[in-house]
Design an enzyme around this catalytic site. Structure first.
Site, PDB file in Angstrom:
ATOM      1  N   ASP A   1      61.086  50.611   3.552  1.00 28.80           N
ATOM      2  CA  ASP A   1      61.809  51.848   3.278  1.00 28.80           C
ATOM      3  C   ASP A   1      61.830  52.178   1.786  1.00 28.80           C
ATOM      4  OD1 ASP A   1      63.500  49.731   2.614  1.00 28.80           O
ATOM      5  OD2 ASP A   1      65.000  50.196   4.112  1.00 28.80           O
TER       6      ASP A   1
ATOM      7  N   ASN B   1      76.555  48.164   8.446  1.00 30.55           N
ATOM      8  CA  ASN B   1      76.769  48.997   9.644  1.00 30.55           C
ATOM      9  C   ASN B   1      75.679  48.727  10.694  1.00 30.55           C
ATOM     10  OD1 ASN B   1      74.533  50.266   8.620  1.00 30.55           O
ATOM     11  ND2 ASN B   1      75.469  52.278   8.361  1.00 30.55           N
TER      12      ASN B   1
ATOM     13  N   HIS C   1      72.441  48.569  10.230  1.00 25.84           N
ATOM     14  CA  HIS C   1      71.125  49.206  10.109  1.00 25.84           C
ATOM     15  C   HIS C   1      70.058  48.169   9.801  1.00 25.84           C
ATOM     16  CE1 HIS C   1      71.920  50.218   5.571  1.00 25.84           C
ATOM     17  NE2 HIS C   1      71.070  49.227   5.609  1.00 25.84           N
TER      18      HIS C   1
ATOM     19  N   GLU D   1      69.698  54.038  10.478  1.00 27.36           N
ATOM     20  CA  GLU D   1      71.150  54.059  10.553  1.00 27.36           C
ATOM     21  C   GLU D   1      71.621  54.110  12.015  1.00 27.36           C
ATOM     22  OE1 GLU D   1      72.774  53.366   7.998  1.00 27.36           O
ATOM     23  OE2 GLU D   1      72.645  54.814   6.364  1.00 27.36           O
TER      24      GLU D   1
HETATM   25  C1  GLP Z   1      69.623  48.424   2.388  1.00 23.98           C
HETATM   26  C2  GLP Z   1      68.134  48.415   2.784  1.00 23.98           C
HETATM   27  C3  GLP Z   1      67.873  47.468   3.893  1.00 23.98           C
HETATM   28  C4  GLP Z   1      68.621  46.179   3.615  1.00 23.98           C
HETATM   29  C5  GLP Z   1      70.089  46.425   3.764  1.00 23.98           C
HETATM   30  C6  GLP Z   1      70.957  45.265   3.353  1.00 23.98           C
HETATM   31  O1  GLP Z   1      70.227  49.659   2.505  1.00 23.98           O
HETATM   32  N1  GLP Z   1      67.596  49.680   3.131  1.00 23.98           N
HETATM   33  O2  GLP Z   1      66.478  47.268   4.050  1.00 23.98           O
HETATM   34  O3  GLP Z   1      68.239  45.199   4.540  1.00 23.98           O
HETATM   35  O4  GLP Z   1      70.487  47.610   3.146  1.00 23.98           O
HETATM   36  O5  GLP Z   1      71.002  45.143   1.975  1.00 23.98           O
HETATM   37  P1  GLP Z   1      71.495  43.822   1.258  1.00 23.98           P
HETATM   38  O6  GLP Z   1      70.538  42.761   1.628  1.00 23.98           O
HETATM   39  O7  GLP Z   1      71.465  44.140  -0.215  1.00 23.98           O
HETATM   40  O8  GLP Z   1      72.862  43.559   1.762  1.00 23.98           O
END
Ligand code: GLP
Length: 215
Positions: free
Chosen positions: A34, A102, A104, A109
């Site tokens: 992403d 959440n 995702h 989302e």
């Molecule tokens: C972000 C990314 C995801 C990631 C998630 C968790 O928004 N788009 O690919 O896995 O949120 O992030 P983190 O590992 O910093 O908690």
């Protein structure tokens, strides 16, 4: 590859293995999940920079084998189509994933269709708030992103999801114990044939006891 703080320990280990001559990535082809929409090419918050900084520039990945989504400015719709085609012609062997609080996965989302392919998303406010820690203020966090779809993620041969910390405990519980539904995108992983989930104790702390003991 996934971005975010979750896979950082894994990327460190991958670099160490390369430095100890235990592994070479020169034939590894790299795609990612992403990217924010609207950041300038130089913005350090771009996920393409993050992946170069935390992994790709520290091992023997060949630049000809790296094709990160929206690494260059361009038409976002066209990039969705390009990445979709790329995923079809380069089936993914291993998909690394983090987990949003959440539930995702990528930037898919809650509410995203399980059949989705690479698409543009409007980020939820809780996602923007969670990610604001990387920006100077919440206002700087983009409102839109591009993400490979849930169907793309599920097409990988193997999936490796990493989650750590108390702030992920609720999402981990929902992913593994709630009914499989689009409100909890990560719950679909339970029907994939080969998923490994790595949790620390805090992230696993709300799981039912019997599963907690397995962890
Ligand atoms: C972000 C990314 C995801 C990631 C998630 C968790 O928004 N788009 O690919 O896995 O949120 O992030 P983190 O590992 O910093 O908690």
């Amino acid at each position: 590859l996934a971005t975010g703080s979750s896979p950082l320990g894994l990327y460190k280990k991958m670099i160490e293995s390369y430095q100890k001559d235990q592994v070479s990535y020169k034939n590894t082809e790299v795609l990612n999940l992403d990217e924010y929409i609207g950041l300038s090419e130089q913005d350090p918050n771009k996920y393409s920079h993050f992946l170069h900084h935390h992994l790709l520039d520290h091992a023997d990945f060949s630049k000809d084998n790296i094709d990160l989504i929206m690494a260059k400015q361009g038409n976002v719709q066209e990039e969705c189509q390009r990445y979709h085609n790329l995923l079809i012609s380069n089936p993914v062997d291993i998909q690394i994933l983090g987990l949003g609080s959440n539930c995702h996965i990528g930037f898919n989302e809650p509410g995203t269709n399980f059949d989705s392919q690479t698409h543009i998303v409007k980020l939820k406010e809780d996602t923007r708030k969670n990610n604001a820690r990387f920006f100077s203020s919440l206002d700087q966090v983009p409102k839109e992103a591009i993400t490979v779809g849930i169907r793309d993620i599920m097409s990988a041969q193997h999936i490796l999801l990493v989650a750590s910390g108390k702030q992920k405990a609720e999402a981990v519980k929902r992913m593994l114990e709630e009914d499989i539904c689009t409100d909890c995108p990560a719950s679909i992983l339970r029907v994939h044939k080969s998923v490994t989930i790595i949790l620390d104790e805090e992230a696993a702390s709300l799981l039912k006891k019997e599963r907690g003991e397995l962890c």
